[in-house]
Design an enzyme around this catalytic site. Sequence first.
Site, short mmCIF file in Angstrom:
data_model
loop_
_atom_site.label_atom_id
_atom_site.label_comp_id
_atom_site.label_asym_id
_atom_site.label_seq_id
_atom_site.Cartn_x
_atom_site.Cartn_y
_atom_site.Cartn_z
N SER A 27 -2.44 5.54 -2.19
CA SER A 27 -3.01 6.80 -1.71
C SER A 27 -2.00 7.91 -1.94
O SER A 27 -0.79 7.68 -1.91
CB SER A 27 -3.40 6.71 -0.23
OG SER A 27 -2.28 6.40 0.57
N MET A 71 0.83 -1.18 0.00
CA MET A 71 0.00 0.00 0.00
C MET A 71 0.87 1.24 0.00
O MET A 71 1.10 1.83 1.04
CB MET A 71 -0.91 0.02 1.22
CG MET A 71 -2.02 -0.94 1.07
SD MET A 71 -3.68 -0.65 1.48
CE MET A 71 -4.29 0.84 1.64
N PRO A 72 1.36 1.67 -1.11
CA PRO A 72 2.17 2.87 -1.12
C PRO A 72 1.33 4.12 -0.82
O PRO A 72 0.21 4.24 -1.29
CB PRO A 72 2.72 2.94 -2.54
CG PRO A 72 2.23 1.78 -3.27
CD PRO A 72 1.27 1.04 -2.40
N HIS A 73 1.92 4.99 -0.04
CA HIS A 73 1.33 6.30 0.23
C HIS A 73 2.35 7.33 -0.21
O HIS A 73 3.46 7.36 0.31
CB HIS A 73 0.98 6.47 1.70
CG HIS A 73 0.42 7.83 2.00
ND1 HIS A 73 -0.83 8.22 1.56
CD2 HIS A 73 0.93 8.88 2.68
CE1 HIS A 73 -1.05 9.47 1.97
NE2 HIS A 73 0.01 9.88 2.64
#
Length: 78
Positions: A40, A1-3
């Site tokens: 995100s 889940m890269p932010h």
Amino acid sequence: MPHIIVKLWPGKSEQQKQRLADAITQQVTAILGYTDDAVSVGFDEVASSDWRDQVYRPGGFEKPSGFEGSSVIPSLLC
């Protein structure tokens, strides 16, 4: 889940920020193989007068020589 956090100067419209967030998401999904809902993008507005102290100095980051242009934007889009 890269932010991904984009730091930028205040004044960009919500439409501009959304377009940038969409473009970043598209590239992250294409390059890293994540789905759109796993990525995100956040925006952190920093006044130009605070840029050096709040962006470069906190993490010990110094602007690389030859670095041209940077986009800066506000709010948080996730």
